[in-house]
Design an enzyme around this catalytic site. Structure first.
Site, mmCIF file in Angstrom:
data_model
loop_
_atom_site.group_PDB
_atom_site.id
_atom_site.type_symbol
_atom_site.label_atom_id
_atom_site.label_comp_id
_atom_site.label_asym_id
_atom_site.label_seq_id
_atom_site.Cartn_x
_atom_site.Cartn_y
_atom_site.Cartn_z
ATOM 1 C CG HIS A 193 69.165 39.146 -37.102
ATOM 2 N ND1 HIS A 193 68.498 40.192 -38.003
ATOM 3 C CD2 HIS A 193 69.820 39.896 -36.371
ATOM 4 C CE1 HIS A 193 68.657 41.330 -37.421
ATOM 5 N NE2 HIS A 193 69.510 41.161 -36.383
ATOM 6 C CG ASP A 195 72.605 35.971 -41.231
ATOM 7 O OD1 ASP A 195 73.601 36.798 -41.395
ATOM 8 O OD2 ASP A 195 71.498 36.298 -40.460
ATOM 9 C CD GLN A 200 76.828 38.552 -34.739
ATOM 10 O OE1 GLN A 200 77.841 38.670 -34.086
ATOM 11 N NE2 GLN A 200 75.850 39.578 -34.817
ATOM 12 C CE LYS A 209 75.531 42.813 -37.440
ATOM 13 N NZ LYS A 209 74.919 43.360 -36.190
ATOM 14 C CB CYS A 231 66.935 41.708 -34.266
ATOM 15 S SG CYS A 231 66.858 43.408 -34.374
HETATM 16 C C1 LIG Z 1 72.722 37.106 -37.254
HETATM 17 C C2 LIG Z 1 72.512 38.486 -37.965
HETATM 18 N N1 LIG Z 1 71.868 38.442 -39.077
HETATM 19 C C3 LIG Z 1 71.755 39.704 -39.689
HETATM 20 C C4 LIG Z 1 71.846 40.868 -38.963
HETATM 21 C C5 LIG Z 1 71.626 42.097 -39.706
HETATM 22 O O1 LIG Z 1 72.782 42.733 -40.157
HETATM 23 P P1 LIG Z 1 72.518 44.346 -40.678
HETATM 24 O O2 LIG Z 1 71.685 45.005 -39.490
HETATM 25 O O3 LIG Z 1 73.806 44.911 -40.582
HETATM 26 O O4 LIG Z 1 71.766 44.453 -41.839
HETATM 27 C C6 LIG Z 1 72.808 40.753 -37.841
HETATM 28 C C7 LIG Z 1 72.934 42.155 -36.940
HETATM 29 O O5 LIG Z 1 72.301 42.723 -36.537
HETATM 30 C C8 LIG Z 1 72.988 39.446 -37.201
HETATM 31 O O6 LIG Z 1 73.661 39.456 -36.298
#
Ligand SMILES: Cc1ncc(COP(=O)(O)O)c(C=O)c1O
Ligand SMILES: Cc1ncc(COP(=O)(O)O)c(C=O)c1O
Lengths: 407, 149, 407, 149
Positions: free
Chosen positions: C120, C197, C200, C223, C363
């Protein structure tokens, strides 16, 4: 002076140690009206979704709510347009965003960052961190006898080496209003940018960024009836456009390749990741609430209640106010010492009387050292504060004197 | 009433007239304690000979509870062996419910096990202030740890 | 398979475009049960106050609530102790904290940061920023035919230059589970730190940081049924102890002098400023809710609903799943393409049917380029997802085919 | 029904068979548009002679609405003067309610003022998709701005 707003604040009905709650800690965080609490809950109940990235109805409604809150913040501070307003974690997050986004990318060895000794740690430590990385140095303005920033040496200090001037709009310890206009004028002459830490000033004074002349104004929602977890950074468009983002992530990009990326336009460039969406909605509701009262009235009430407090505190023997006593040059954060009773003991005793005050260094250790007080007790006010709260404080202070055998 | 039990005469006396105040030019062990959440400070110098604490000096800044606790501590540990001091420390922490276990002190009948320190029992009704009373003792533990190593 | 939890989620009762809401966008953000919504509101109504700095009852109650939430998060992921858990703005905030706190202070020219092409943007852009400042470089692992990270070249890539390995526990695009155990083993050999990370993976898979072997695990509350505006960074104690803070401000210091400061112990060292207090309380309530279901059951339900979805989607002509089709190696984020119907058109058509899906690059532009798909539509599931939601999705997809004249 | 009005035959035809697709080796003006929120892209090459757009080439990636709008735009601006193109652009934005003012098109009686573009009226019922339809036109504005300076 009764206070018809109090019914909106559910927490003010509770008892503390069997006593009526006199919440005098609004400088740390304010209480929330039911309108704000409900706005957050309703958001989750009716249109919760992630913003910007969606082509479905909830995403659209959430985006409209989120961007609507941004527009309210922009209008509240008289910003030219919404995209000059960046949502941050709070004042601290905003100052770090500027320190890393602007400072880390532009400061060089020999450059100077001008602060004052009355700054909150949030307006000191980020600059120390960035100074360490860049070789820039910190310079401080001191205070005059009236707890105001002493500008007498300013002409000498303000030279081309000064790249950043960052000053509190209002001290969270002494209540003193910061000399923003004077610093803006002086900074202009040498091309320095001016940052206003508005954590205390924006909630308590009418603020218009268009006439203020500063380049950045930052503040926290939780100190102005809004939720925790969100604040705002207002920046002048040209500066935001040229400033690098501090944080990277989703939402803030135009394109991401494996080894480099391009940024989204402002304000999104500075909002990496899922933003505090529900909190923005609550922030918007807080602004609606303040707008309904009117910031002129907020200030008028604060002057009135602060004057009342200063008058009543003057009746308490051995009590010394740490801050200006002229309400025209100060806000409603009133620090004091009570004889040799330590502020923590004052706070504990007051707490038994239902009175909530802060005690300690108030995240302003450099100021405490400068004033040579190890700690103070602080009573701080907001729109729901009544003379009854102050009376309860004074009763508690007499009790403290009695317990400590002061005569 | 709880506040009267908290701010006993003897506590205010130690707060206002801390015993063994100062520093030792020839300290064997030194430690400094800080309670970051409230800013209270306490520093401790010990001179130890043959396992006995022969001299104590303390300095501090903070509320009546932390400073009185430090003054009382200095009073009681002076002249005691390190082993005795450790037992006192344990008893203090039991009394304050900082460590779990039966308090050595019967609240109904304050005795002389901990001397003036027993006056600090009132702090137990103010959980957020317990860490104030404990600050000198964690500082002491740091100093003794240095002594052991 | 009915779903008895749905009654807890007020938003699921609403209609979208006159249709029953089938919320299939939980990968972006999940809906919130009333228990979480109420926990936040009750906090504001009963004990709202700033934390840590106060000697009054509300401050103590707020601190207990905030630190209680930290303990819940720690226990949920099997952390040794609460002080290994830092509250952040979210996953993005946490990754930036590590990138700036650890990376900016320790990386040097020639050092390498190992990522995968499925990351991401939150796990790409912070490293690009820090690489720019330090001269370190990024290296990427690619994918195999089954959308899993290809480890065949790993031995060659993993050498002493690699200082950081950062990998997604589960892709938000393909649903593929990341090879955390294998990367941990390989990183150990060269002394690199491993970051997961978990945005998910933590919401969808039972997670135990003690057995995982990674050095950092980061995730977002929103999430996993919790509020927006908060997430968590778990770090191994030794590493947190030696890591520099990224942000400076109040609460994170032991002492502040004019020109230098000393930091508070972990976790506070990394929590500059007023934290997201009410959001932490809501996060705690979300974890209570998940614990009551049990993460094994959460995973079991997800496997079941994902299998159902994959089976039903296989009936739709012209539909291609972008991701593994074996539910054992994936979670419930299902990306797909539908003939030549652009994902945004798919999303618009589904929205008219009450079905909420995401469409776009999610993203993850590097991944989209790698897979050579400009965009996908994505249906993603959580504990409240039912077969009825999937059926509604499939009906909508048939309608899309009809409108675009696919036969 | 709204969806049928959105996805008219003529839109799908332009989406699947974009007119003037490609690039010009001798473009006088070039601009690229990106909708960061959805990732749609559109790029435009123009050859201009004596104030007339003599050649047009476009490339893009995105939803049917943005790509069809771009194809229709390419069709209608070719052979027109820059002034005429600006008028068309204004009319388009009025029709789509992107600019405020009375629409030049009577929705009850689609005429030929904007040709195929009139088929995009259905997008008005989908406010989030209006920016898709507008992407080629903001790109065009960028190209013409370059032409003016
Ligand atoms: C795999 C992954 N990493 C990072 C993020 C970023 O999370 P956040 O937007 O809550 O900071 C997300 C979600 O958008 C994600 O799905
Ligand atoms: C003057 C001042 N600056 C900065 C801050 C920091 O604000 P926050 O903790 O909301 O980031 C505060 C409040 O604590 C403050 O009073």
């Amino acid at each position: 002076m009764t206070n018809h707003l109090r019914a909106d604040f559910p927490i003010l009905d509770r008892l503390v140690n069997g006593k009526r709650l006199a919440y005098l800690d609004s400088g740390a965080t304010t209480q929330k009206p039911i309108q704000v609490i409900d706005a957050v809950a309703d958001y989750y109940k009716t249109c919760n979704s992630n913003v910007h990235r969606g082509a479905h109805t909830l995403a659209d409604e959430a985006t409209t709510a989120y961007e609507g809150a941004r527009a309210k913040v922009a209008q509240f501070i008289g910003a030219d347009s919404s995209d000059e307003v960046v949502f941050t974690k709070g004042t601290t997050g905003a100052l770090n965003t500027i320190a890393y986004g602007w400072g880390l990318n532009r400061l060089q060895e020999g450059d100077r960052i001008l602060l004052t000794v009355m700054e909150h740690h949030a307006n000191v430590v980020p600059w120390q961190l960035v100074a360490k990385h860049t070789g820039a140095e910190l310079v401080y303005l001191e205070l005059d006898d009236n707890y105001r920033v002493d500008l007498s040496g300013l002409d000498k200090i303000m030279d081309e080496r000064v790249k950043i001037v960052s000053v509190s709009g209002m001290s969270n310890v002494t209540g003193a209003i910061g000399p923003v206009a004077e610093l803006v004028a002086a900074a202009r002459r040498v091309g320095a940018i001016v940052i206003v830490d508005g954590a205390q000033s924006v909630p308590h004074l009418p603020t218009n960024v268009a006439t203020l002349g500063a380049d950045f104004v930052v503040f926290s929602a939780h100190k102005m009836l809004g939720p925790t977890g969100i604040g705002a950074l207002w920046g002048r468009r040209e500066i935001l456009n040229e400033m690098e983002p501090a944080e990277g992530g989703g939402e803030m990009i135009a394109d991401v390749q494996l080894y480099e990326s391009r940024w989204a336009p402002i304000p999104h460039k500075f909002e990496a990741g899922t933003p505090p969406i529900a909190q923005a909605v609550g922030f918007g509701a807080a602004i609606d609430y303040l707008e309904k009262i009117g910031m002129t009235e907020v200030r008028r009430h604060e002057i009135e209640i602060t004057q009342y407090a200063l008058d009543r505190l003057a009746e308490v023997p051995d009590l010394r106010i740490v801050g200006p006593t002229d309400v025209a040059i100060r806000g409603g954060a009133v620090s004091f010492e009570l004889g040799d009773v330590h502020p923590h003991d004052v706070a504990t005793i007051l707490d038994q009387e239902g009175v909530a005050v802060r005690a300690g260094h108030h995240c302003a250790k450099p100021l405490m050292r400068y004033l040579n007080v190890p700690a103070t007790a602080r009573a701080s006010f907001y729109v729901y504060t009544t003379p009854e709260d102050i009376d309860q404080l004074v009763t508690g202070l007499h009790r403290a004197r009695e317990l400590f055998g002061l005569t | 009433m709880a506040l009267e039990e908290l701010y006993r005469e003897v506590i205010l006396d130690h707060y206002r007239n801390p015993r063994h105040k100062g520093s030792l030019s020839h300290a064997d062990f030194h430690a400094e304690g800080l309670n970051p959440s409230c800013g209270d400070e306490f520093s401790l110098d010990l001179a130890v000979a043959d396992g006995v604490i022969v001299e104590v000096a303390t300095q501090g800044q903070g509320c009546s509870i932390s400073q009185a606790s430090g003054s009382m501590m200095a009073d009681i540990i002076k002249g005691k062996t390190v082993a005795e001091v450790e037992e006192i420390s344990t008893n203090f922490k039991l009394m304050m419910a900082i460590e779990e276990g039966e308090s050595p002190i019967d609240p109904a009948r304050p005795g002389a096990v901990l001397g003036d320190l027993e006056a600090l029992q009132g702090v137990r009704k103010f959980p957020v202030r317990i860490k104030c009373a404990d600050l000198p003792w964690t500082t002491l533990a740091d100093a003794l740890e240095a002594a052991q190593s």
